[in-house]
Design a protein around this motif. Structure first.
Motif, mmCIF file in Angstrom:
data_model
loop_
_atom_site.group_PDB
_atom_site.id
_atom_site.type_symbol
_atom_site.label_atom_id
_atom_site.label_comp_id
_atom_site.label_asym_id
_atom_site.label_seq_id
_atom_site.Cartn_x
_atom_site.Cartn_y
_atom_site.Cartn_z
ATOM 1 N N ALA A 1 2.440 13.037 18.207
ATOM 2 C CA ALA A 1 1.308 12.728 17.956
ATOM 3 C C ALA A 1 0.616 12.555 16.784
ATOM 4 C CB ALA A 1 0.062 13.985 18.570
ATOM 5 N N ARG A 2 1.093 13.009 15.663
ATOM 6 C CA ARG A 2 0.862 12.775 14.072
ATOM 7 C C ARG A 2 1.628 11.574 13.908
ATOM 8 N NH1 ARG A 2 1.943 18.578 14.075
ATOM 9 N NH2 ARG A 2 3.939 18.079 13.268
ATOM 10 N N ASP A 3 2.729 11.134 14.435
ATOM 11 C CA ASP A 3 3.217 9.833 13.980
ATOM 12 C C ASP A 3 2.521 8.599 14.627
ATOM 13 O OD1 ASP A 3 5.186 11.146 12.700
ATOM 14 O OD2 ASP A 3 6.770 10.999 14.574
ATOM 15 N N LEU A 4 1.879 8.692 15.662
ATOM 16 C CA LEU A 4 1.339 7.828 16.364
ATOM 17 C C LEU A 4 -0.239 7.621 15.386
ATOM 18 C CD1 LEU A 4 1.632 8.838 20.005
ATOM 19 C CD2 LEU A 4 2.512 6.764 18.905
ATOM 20 N N ASP A 5 -0.686 8.770 14.964
ATOM 21 C CA ASP A 5 -2.049 8.622 13.978
ATOM 22 C C ASP A 5 -1.564 7.740 12.923
ATOM 23 O OD1 ASP A 5 -3.514 10.065 15.850
ATOM 24 O OD2 ASP A 5 -3.299 11.838 14.924
ATOM 25 N N THR A 6 -0.313 7.969 12.301
ATOM 26 C CA THR A 6 0.032 7.591 11.105
ATOM 27 C C THR A 6 0.306 6.005 11.224
ATOM 28 O OG1 THR A 6 0.964 9.624 10.380
ATOM 29 C CG2 THR A 6 1.850 7.414 9.240
ATOM 30 N N ALA A 7 0.870 5.742 12.492
ATOM 31 C CA ALA A 7 1.227 4.248 12.866
ATOM 32 C C ALA A 7 -0.010 3.394 13.050
ATOM 33 C CB ALA A 7 2.170 4.455 14.176
ATOM 34 N N VAL A 8 -1.020 4.168 13.780
ATOM 35 C CA VAL A 8 -2.269 3.203 13.630
ATOM 36 C C VAL A 8 -2.901 3.074 12.136
ATOM 37 C CG1 VAL A 8 -4.794 3.376 14.698
ATOM 38 C CG2 VAL A 8 -2.678 3.915 16.071
ATOM 39 N N ALA A 9 -2.957 4.038 11.403
ATOM 40 C CA ALA A 9 -3.453 3.806 10.046
ATOM 41 C C ALA A 9 -2.638 2.835 9.255
ATOM 42 C CB ALA A 9 -3.554 5.034 9.241
ATOM 43 N N MET A 10 -1.220 2.868 9.396
ATOM 44 C CA MET A 10 -0.248 1.928 8.614
ATOM 45 C C MET A 10 -0.593 0.636 9.149
ATOM 46 S SD MET A 10 3.018 4.175 7.952
ATOM 47 C CE MET A 10 3.755 2.723 6.895
ATOM 48 N N LEU A 11 -0.611 0.286 10.754
ATOM 49 C CA LEU A 11 -0.855 -1.071 10.991
ATOM 50 C C LEU A 11 -2.253 -1.477 10.502
ATOM 51 C CD1 LEU A 11 -0.504 -3.317 13.196
ATOM 52 C CD2 LEU A 11 -1.881 -1.805 14.905
ATOM 53 N N CYS A 12 -3.294 -0.915 10.463
ATOM 54 C CA CYS A 12 -4.612 -1.350 9.978
ATOM 55 C C CYS A 12 -4.500 -1.796 8.483
ATOM 56 C CB CYS A 12 -5.663 -0.261 10.242
ATOM 57 S SG CYS A 12 -6.102 -0.190 12.004
ATOM 58 N N ALA A 13 -3.721 -1.211 7.642
ATOM 59 C CA ALA A 13 -3.842 -1.073 6.322
ATOM 60 C C ALA A 13 -2.633 -2.462 6.049
ATOM 61 C CB ALA A 13 -2.928 0.228 5.646
ATOM 62 N N SER A 14 -1.754 -2.691 6.909
ATOM 63 C CA SER A 14 -0.722 -3.760 6.645
ATOM 64 C C SER A 14 -1.759 -5.221 6.957
ATOM 65 C CB SER A 14 0.282 -3.710 7.762
ATOM 66 O OG SER A 14 1.125 -2.823 7.385
ATOM 67 N N LEU A 15 -2.489 -4.795 7.863
ATOM 68 C CA LEU A 15 -3.474 -6.217 8.155
ATOM 69 C C LEU A 15 -4.604 -6.371 7.006
ATOM 70 C CD1 LEU A 15 -3.582 -5.490 12.054
ATOM 71 C CD2 LEU A 15 -2.186 -7.304 10.923
ATOM 72 N N GLU A 16 -5.215 -5.376 6.640
ATOM 73 C CA GLU A 16 -6.046 -5.558 5.444
ATOM 74 C C GLU A 16 -5.263 -6.123 4.125
ATOM 75 O OE1 GLU A 16 -9.326 -5.100 5.767
ATOM 76 O OE2 GLU A 16 -8.829 -4.748 7.740
ATOM 77 N N ALA A 17 -4.193 -5.897 3.877
ATOM 78 C CA ALA A 17 -3.614 -6.367 2.619
ATOM 79 C C ALA A 17 -3.139 -7.867 2.887
ATOM 80 C CB ALA A 17 -2.214 -5.395 2.232
ATOM 81 N N ASP A 18 -3.606 -8.511 1.655
ATOM 82 C CA ASP A 18 -3.014 -9.958 1.633
ATOM 83 C C ASP A 18 -1.905 -10.017 0.731
ATOM 84 O OD1 ASP A 18 -5.032 -10.989 3.578
ATOM 85 O OD2 ASP A 18 -6.557 -11.095 1.905
ATOM 86 N N ASP A 19 -1.728 -9.307 -0.027
ATOM 87 C CA ASP A 19 -0.804 -9.331 -0.996
ATOM 88 C C ASP A 19 0.706 -9.004 -0.268
ATOM 89 O OD1 ASP A 19 -2.465 -9.998 -2.931
ATOM 90 O OD2 ASP A 19 -2.694 -8.023 -3.760
ATOM 91 N N GLY A 20 1.524 -9.584 -0.901
ATOM 92 C CA GLY A 20 2.949 -9.292 -0.198
ATOM 93 C C GLY A 20 3.402 -10.015 0.837
#
Length: 307
Positions: free
Chosen positions: A45-64
């Motif tokens: 459950a904690r890993d899934l919360d982290t995965a959702v947050a990381m997905l959104c962060a990856s899509l917000e970032a334009d660099d890299g």
């Protein structure tokens, strides 16, 4: 490490489970079975919360991100992989169908091989106790001289607040909706790799962010694929798999158009948050029903189809 097979878990009270479908949309033979239910491990459950947050962060970032290809309005970008066996790509595209139809198509194990030509089989093993997470075993084709890969993933969906960068801020049907559909490696909940295959792993942050447009008639699809393919993998194969992710989104458009033609119904759907959750819930538990509920035939009350 000891594994807990899904068959050892308690089975929920008898409920219709559609796991195999044969024939055209208007004439189908259905095989029914039971889908076991397993408790949600707290660490998962904690890993899934982290995965959702990381997905959104990856899509917000334009660099890299480096653009590799643009085709039919869809764009493919490559990120900086963690190692030589990792594939990290991002695809964004507009799909001219409402959010429930897109979510249901992408979440159905029966359609996985139609979406991705590299998938040889996709088996849903069990549902977890939160009713929004499923354990799936996916096998991928071999490419000589490289062995085929397989993965055991916990596939999870949830609704999110909308970021205007990825869709509208609302319209006549109410506030715009977004759905995150993520995959996290869950080897302990599935079988060992079949003989001759190598176990790959979905890296946290892999998944889809699906956001409806302001008028509810189309969906912005953004996907991050971050996979450790493990073993020895030639660079040409990683590159081929990267470009294949663009084809997955284009195939989704094509399949939705075919489904709409089969059902011959309008594609504009008005719904509330509860309706969306019921539609997606039905799509995840009963794959056959997703097209009927996304396109009418009949819709779930009080969902209405616009003429």
């Amino acid at each position: 490490r000891p594994r807990a097979p899904p068959t050892s878990t308690a089975t929920r009270p008898r409920e219709r489970r559609i796991l195999a479908v044969h024939g055209r949309a208007h004439h189908m033979e259905v095989k029914e079975s039971e889908l076991p239910e397993a408790p949600m491990p707290p660490e998962l459950a904690r890993d899934l919360d982290t995965a959702v947050a990381m997905l959104c962060a990856s899509l917000e970032a334009d660099d890299g991100w480096e653009e590799l290809q643009a085709k039919e309005g869809a764009t493919l970008h490559r990120g900086r992989p963690a190692s030589a066996t990792h594939m990290l790509v991002r695809v964004e595209a507009r799909v001219d169908f409402p959010l429930p139809a897109v979510v249901a198509l992408l979440s159905s194990p029966l359609r996985r091989g139609q979406l991705d030509k590299e998938v040889s089989s996709c088996e849903r093993l069990c549902t977890l106790s939160d009713r929004r997470t499923f354990v799936e075993h996916v096998q991928y084709r071999a490419h000589w001289p490289v062995a085929g890969r397989d993965m055991v993933n916990a596939v999870h969906w949830r609704t999110l607040d909308v970021n205007p960068k990825h869709g509208g801020a609302g319209g006549p049907t109410g506030p715009a909706r977004a759905v995150a559909l993520v995959a996290v490696a869950a080897d302990d909940l599935g079988p060992e790799s079949p003989a001759g295959q190598v176990r790959a792993s979905a890296v946290s942050g892999s998944g889809f962010l699906l956001t409806e447009a302001a008028d509810g008639t189309w969906t912005n699809v953004a996907v991050v694929v971050n996979v450790d393919m493990a073993g020895t993998v030639p660079r040409f194969l990683i590159s081929m798999m990267a470009y294949n992710q663009l084809a997955v989104i284009l195939n989704a458009r094509r399949l939705l158009c075919q489904d709409k033609a089969n059902y011959n119904t309008p594609k504009t759907l008005a719904y509330t948050e509860l309706d969306l959750e019921r539609i997606v819930e039905a799509a995840l538990h009963e794959p056959l029903s997703w097209a009927a509920q996304a396109f009418g035939s009949p819709p779930l009350s009080p969902v209405t189809l616009d003429a």
